[in-house]
Write a protein that holds these residues in place. Sequence first.
Motif, mmCIF file in Angstrom:
data_model
loop_
_atom_site.group_PDB
_atom_site.id
_atom_site.type_symbol
_atom_site.label_atom_id
_atom_site.label_comp_id
_atom_site.label_asym_id
_atom_site.label_seq_id
_atom_site.Cartn_x
_atom_site.Cartn_y
_atom_site.Cartn_z
ATOM 1 N N THR A 29 0.688 -1.322 0.086
ATOM 2 C CA THR A 29 -0.464 0.308 0.020
ATOM 3 C C THR A 29 1.080 1.091 0.097
ATOM 4 O OG1 THR A 29 -1.915 0.965 1.179
ATOM 5 C CG2 THR A 29 0.108 -0.204 2.211
ATOM 6 N N ASN A 30 -0.014 2.251 -0.539
ATOM 7 C CA ASN A 30 1.096 3.787 -0.557
ATOM 8 C C ASN A 30 0.802 3.646 0.840
ATOM 9 O OD1 ASN A 30 -1.778 4.698 -0.277
ATOM 10 N ND2 ASN A 30 -1.451 5.322 -2.727
ATOM 11 N N GLY A 31 -0.049 3.723 2.220
ATOM 12 C CA GLY A 31 -0.196 4.157 3.538
ATOM 13 C C GLY A 31 -0.680 5.369 3.644
ATOM 14 N N THR A 32 -1.278 5.749 3.130
ATOM 15 C CA THR A 32 -2.472 6.844 3.341
ATOM 16 C C THR A 32 -3.664 6.617 3.832
ATOM 17 O OG1 THR A 32 -3.207 6.922 0.958
ATOM 18 C CG2 THR A 32 -1.217 8.422 1.209
ATOM 19 N N LEU A 33 -4.547 5.021 2.979
ATOM 20 C CA LEU A 33 -5.410 4.313 3.809
ATOM 21 C C LEU A 33 -5.077 3.293 4.969
ATOM 22 C CD1 LEU A 33 -6.751 3.904 -0.007
ATOM 23 C CD2 LEU A 33 -7.371 6.122 2.274
ATOM 24 N N GLY A 50 -3.991 -12.225 9.457
ATOM 25 C CA GLY A 50 -3.056 -13.114 9.179
ATOM 26 C C GLY A 50 -2.327 -12.244 7.811
ATOM 27 N N ILE A 51 -2.909 -10.890 7.972
ATOM 28 C CA ILE A 51 -1.631 -10.647 6.039
ATOM 29 C C ILE A 51 -1.162 -9.098 7.018
ATOM 30 C CG2 ILE A 51 -2.668 -9.195 4.264
ATOM 31 C CD1 ILE A 51 -5.641 -10.300 4.202
ATOM 32 N N ARG A 52 -0.195 -9.327 6.631
ATOM 33 C CA ARG A 52 0.863 -8.593 7.011
ATOM 34 C C ARG A 52 0.792 -7.139 5.862
ATOM 35 N NH1 ARG A 52 6.988 -10.449 6.802
ATOM 36 N NH2 ARG A 52 7.080 -8.777 8.926
ATOM 37 N N VAL A 53 1.610 -5.669 6.295
ATOM 38 C CA VAL A 53 1.761 -4.750 5.143
ATOM 39 C C VAL A 53 3.221 -4.119 5.113
ATOM 40 C CG1 VAL A 53 0.313 -2.473 5.579
ATOM 41 C CG2 VAL A 53 -0.878 -4.153 7.030
ATOM 42 N N ALA A 72 2.427 9.154 6.409
ATOM 43 C CA ALA A 72 3.244 9.098 7.725
ATOM 44 C C ALA A 72 2.823 8.647 9.001
ATOM 45 C CB ALA A 72 4.009 10.233 7.798
ATOM 46 N N ARG A 73 1.211 9.420 8.460
ATOM 47 C CA ARG A 73 0.254 8.944 10.374
ATOM 48 C C ARG A 73 -0.074 7.414 9.564
ATOM 49 N NH1 ARG A 73 -1.874 13.538 8.237
ATOM 50 N NH2 ARG A 73 -3.597 12.877 7.326
ATOM 51 N N GLY A 74 -0.318 6.746 8.537
ATOM 52 C CA GLY A 74 -0.829 5.376 8.778
ATOM 53 C C GLY A 74 0.737 4.429 9.359
ATOM 54 N N LEU A 75 1.539 5.320 8.750
ATOM 55 C CA LEU A 75 3.196 4.357 8.925
ATOM 56 C C LEU A 75 3.545 4.284 10.857
ATOM 57 C CD1 LEU A 75 5.334 5.204 6.242
ATOM 58 C CD2 LEU A 75 5.050 2.814 7.692
#
Length: 461
Positions: free
Chosen positions: A167-171, A184-187, A215-218
């Motif tokens: 993912t791009n992390g924004t969501l 059991g799905i890693r990101v 950044a908030r998602g991370l």
Amino acid sequence: MRRAITNGSPLPAPAQPADASGGPGDGPRSGPAAHAARHARNAPWPYTRLDVAAARAAGHPPRPIRQFVLKTRSRCNLACTYCYVYEMADQGWRDQPVAMAPATTARAAQRIAEHAAAHDLPRVDLVLHGGEPLLTAPAALAAPVEAVRAALAATAPRTRITATVQTNGTLITRGRLTALAAAGIRVGVSLDGGLPAHNSRRVDHAGRPGFGAAARGLRLLARHPDSYAGVLCVVDLDQDPVETYESLLAFAPPTVGLLLPLANWSAPPPRGPGRRPGGPGTPYADWLLAVFERWWHDGERRTRIRLFEEIIALLLGLPATTETLGLAPAATAVIETDGSIEQADSLKSAYEGAAATGMALDTHSFDQLLDHPGFAARQLGRDALAAGCRACDLVEVCGGGHYPHRYRAGEGFRQPSVYCADLQLLIRHIATAVQHAATTAGRRHATAAHPPVAHPPAAAS
């Protein structure tokens, strides 16, 4: 008759498709004939110069697919200016459904389980991809993985599954992380560095920066280490390498994947500030080695860097787990939202339709993909490489470089990597560092095992 060289022996080349000479705008965009014509025109190697049956007879059996990329969404909420899916040679995404339908997901699960059972695979890796896969509602995010898990339980019960979403992390939200963790799905997150300045090209469709949301998602993901797969980062010569690396550490990634930009001989990579395209030098090796030195000599190992660890493993004779280095056979298939079966997504950087196979879940098995010339070529190891690569002393480590980086328009994929000089410098430097570390450790071990003998002082005369 044209001849192709595989395994050191001349092999008869397949007949060229009758419509292969058409121009870029001739005929339909899809269908087996259109795909064959486009491949033959753009990439004679392997599409008109490799006889797959003869390669099999020469000792190259097909190897099963072990990683399946499901394009659950074909659109993205960002519009990164360098994206290989939307901004490069292939625009096939325009013809794809926005989302993968449940019936397509179910058919994909059946085909994956069928392949796993046929080859008695101990494990398959599933990657949810896009577009942006987190555009899917939280309640439905895990559906593809659960479908594959159920199909494996029924058809290939000895096969286990690992699953990630890229993912791009924004969501990323708490609700999405909860749903993914339960299945059991890693990101994994794609980012260009840990500062806003590093991510100026990662913007939404209105041109607004996407870094703040990512950044908030991370930061949220970092609080769930069991769900955190790592960060992918494309090398950007405009950014300071050590600053880029250290800024990413602020998000506590368990691994960092440093990727060379998708480029080739017909579309060369950017050369960085003050350098002309195609000019001399090794700017990508220089950038990566600055990071390597910081990482290698750090007092503590704060993250794993996949590129460096893969090179070290290959130098030590261990098997590679990536298609970007080494000679291991390709083992990844992509399933688009419409159920079409494609080769690796990165090929989209070469030419329109470069990843296409003309195959689909309803009409083809994954075993049939193994005999597609484009896929078979990427399982030939050393015999798929240019003559200079085959003779190189680094071939077992470099493997000719990432397959898309070898492309030249009208010739295909049998050139050295466009990053050849960079890869040579990078690998040799890391080899020297590993050898020095081994020698130093050996001396310390010898000293500990056989400490110097203390002699008594000589008696006074």
